[in-house]
Design an enzyme around this catalytic site. Structure first.
Site, mmCIF file in Angstrom:
data_model
loop_
_atom_site.group_PDB
_atom_site.id
_atom_site.type_symbol
_atom_site.label_atom_id
_atom_site.label_comp_id
_atom_site.label_asym_id
_atom_site.label_seq_id
_atom_site.Cartn_x
_atom_site.Cartn_y
_atom_site.Cartn_z
ATOM 1 N N GLU A 1 0.820 -1.208 0.000
ATOM 2 C CA GLU A 1 0.000 0.000 0.000
ATOM 3 C C GLU A 1 0.853 1.256 0.000
ATOM 4 O OE1 GLU A 1 -3.881 -1.208 2.577
ATOM 5 O OE2 GLU A 1 -1.961 -1.424 3.539
ATOM 6 N N CYS B 1 -1.729 6.982 9.668
ATOM 7 C CA CYS B 1 -0.538 6.418 10.323
ATOM 8 C C CYS B 1 -0.865 5.122 11.049
ATOM 9 C CB CYS B 1 0.004 7.388 11.363
ATOM 10 S SG CYS B 1 0.827 8.786 10.643
HETATM 11 N N1 SAH Z 1 8.843 1.321 10.702
HETATM 12 C C1 SAH Z 1 8.970 2.739 10.507
HETATM 13 C C2 SAH Z 1 8.008 3.327 9.464
HETATM 14 C C3 SAH Z 1 6.597 2.816 9.422
HETATM 15 S S1 SAH Z 1 5.560 3.291 10.793
HETATM 16 C C4 SAH Z 1 8.850 3.473 11.829
HETATM 17 O O1 SAH Z 1 8.605 2.813 12.851
HETATM 18 O O2 SAH Z 1 9.039 4.677 11.860
HETATM 19 C C5 SAH Z 1 5.272 5.009 10.527
HETATM 20 C C6 SAH Z 1 4.833 5.786 11.754
HETATM 21 O O3 SAH Z 1 3.501 5.408 12.146
HETATM 22 C C7 SAH Z 1 5.727 5.545 12.975
HETATM 23 O O4 SAH Z 1 6.069 6.794 13.537
HETATM 24 C C8 SAH Z 1 4.803 4.766 13.915
HETATM 25 O O5 SAH Z 1 5.150 4.974 15.262
HETATM 26 C C9 SAH Z 1 3.456 5.323 13.564
HETATM 27 N N2 SAH Z 1 2.330 4.469 13.953
HETATM 28 C C10 SAH Z 1 2.293 3.113 13.986
HETATM 29 N N3 SAH Z 1 1.076 2.672 14.386
HETATM 30 C C11 SAH Z 1 0.318 3.779 14.610
HETATM 31 C C12 SAH Z 1 -1.045 3.972 15.024
HETATM 32 N N4 SAH Z 1 -1.853 2.943 15.283
HETATM 33 N N5 SAH Z 1 -1.489 5.258 15.142
HETATM 34 C C13 SAH Z 1 -0.677 6.309 14.858
HETATM 35 N N6 SAH Z 1 0.589 6.171 14.448
HETATM 36 C C14 SAH Z 1 1.107 4.924 14.323
#
Ligand code: SAH
Length: 352
Positions: free
Chosen positions: A86, A331
């Site tokens: 995605e 996110c």
């Molecule tokens: N693995 C990488 C990139 C993908 S996640 C990382 O951890 O940065 C991208 C962002 O989304 C990260 O900052 C993560 O903390 C956030 N994220 C993950 N699950 C989320 C959720 N349920 N709600 C809001 N942000 C979330």
């Protein structure tokens, strides 16, 4: 980039000149260059060989879903081997300008407690070509300009370091995606050896570290990979990065009610990270099917108090808008529901 394209073709027995390699890249990634290419077409044999190679990285747009509230568009791609990934097209403040949130892997191995992708496990890495073609597919149907890319879709970009860096190089190459290298953000859960490598290589892209807690035990519970890379090591890797690249590091912080918004976190941040030049992005939690009911969004007053305390520490703090919620494009929500839906549809069809 063009050199790599040339090397790859060479490995398949096709000799290309440097200018042909540049045109091959442009043909696949740059609509402007595609128009030019009509005037100077690639040779037939070369074209066939290139098509065969790129076919391996082919993707099909299975779905695009626009969130009517904010114009976020979620894309679902099917890859040549059937894997699904995605990406999201995000409108910027300036009308007609967009950035693209890209995936680096199919699924993810990091097991973060609140993230939907974690539930998929890791299926495989995406190749640089697949990542670049996802970008190109979105850009090709965008009326306006795609100004940047963020690796915040499915997967941990630094766990697929080589392919992600190659994709980033292609996206910022003048014959490729033509976006400013500094407008490409790499977001990581905090893989220390790869952050060190990123620093040593002097990469021009922005670095985002998803910290979410500055207290070791708590961080390990939320982000299990923190057990392998303790916070103290993360701090020294970020020091090395700032020394080498002289860039501010963005810290992403998902706000969890009653969990990581208190004065203990503020104090820990000051003690460990106070000497670094950080920018802090606060993200509202999106509720996902993973660990339902365990974590909740921080209340408005709680969020504001935390934001004020961080500002007092001297860090620039912004609240990041996490859009596309109704289309599961926000996110942490990227975990294809497509397979699940088609299974349900098939079951429903059978029962008629
Ligand atoms: N693995 C990488 C990139 C993908 S996640 C990382 O951890 O940065 C991208 C962002 O989304 C990260 O900052 C993560 O903390 C956030 N994220 C993950 N699950 C989320 C959720 N349920 N709600 C809001 N942000 C979330």
């Amino acid at each position: 980039m063009p050199e790599e394209v040339a090397a790859q073709l060479q490995a398949h027995g096709v000799a290309v000149r440097a200018d042909e390699a540049r045109r091959v890249l442009a043909h696949y990634l740059s609509p402007m260059a595609r128009r030019d290419a009509k005037k100077r077409p690639l040779g037939k044999a070369l074209k066939a060989e290139v098509a065969r190679l790129f076919d391996l990285a082919r993707l099909e747009v299975l779905e695009r879903a626009t969130d009517p509230a904010d114009g976020f568009v979620k894309y679902l791609f099917r890859h040549a081997d059937g894997a699904l990934s995605e990406a999201v097209r995000i409108p910027l403040h300036r009308p007609g300008h967009f950035t693209v949130c890209l995936s680096s892997q199919v699924g993810c191995a990091m097991r973060c407690a609140f993230c939907a992708t974690a539930g998929l496990g890791l299926q495989r890495n995406l190749s640089a070509a697949e990542i670049a073609l996802a970008f190109a597919a979105i850009r090709d149907e965008t009326d306006g300009r795609v100004k940047g890319a963020v690796f915040m879709g499915q997967g941990e970009p630094l766990a697929n370091y080589d392919q992600v860096m190659r994709a980033a190089a292609v996206l910022s190459h003048p014959c490729g995606g033509r976006i400013d290298a500094r407008m490409i953000s790499i977001s990581t859960v905090g893989l220390v050896p790869q952050i060190r490598r990123f620093a040593a290589e002097g990469r021009p892209h922005r670095l985002i570290v998803s910290l979410t807690s500055a207290i070791p035990d708590k961080r390990r519970t939320l982000l299990p990979i923190a057990g392998r890379y303790p916070l103290a090591e993360l701090v020294t890797a970020l020091e090395a990065y700032q020394e080498a690249c002289n860039n501010r590091v963005t810290v992403a912080w998902v706000l969890l009610r009653g969990v990581n918004t208190g004065p203990d976190e503020v104090a820990a941040l000051r003690a460990l990270f106070g000497h670094l030049r950080l920018r802090i992005n606060l993200i509202d939690l999106n509720e996902t099917a993973r660990a339902p009911g365990v974590y909740a969004r921080a209340a408005e007053t709680e969020r504001q108090a935390f934001l004020d305390a961080l500002t007092k520490l001297g860090f620039p703090v912004v609240r990041r808008y996490s859009g596309g919620q109704t289309k599961h494009a926000a996110c942490g929500m990227l975990a294809s529901t497509f397979q699940e839906r088609s299974r349900r549809d098939r079951a429903a069809a059978k029962s008629i």
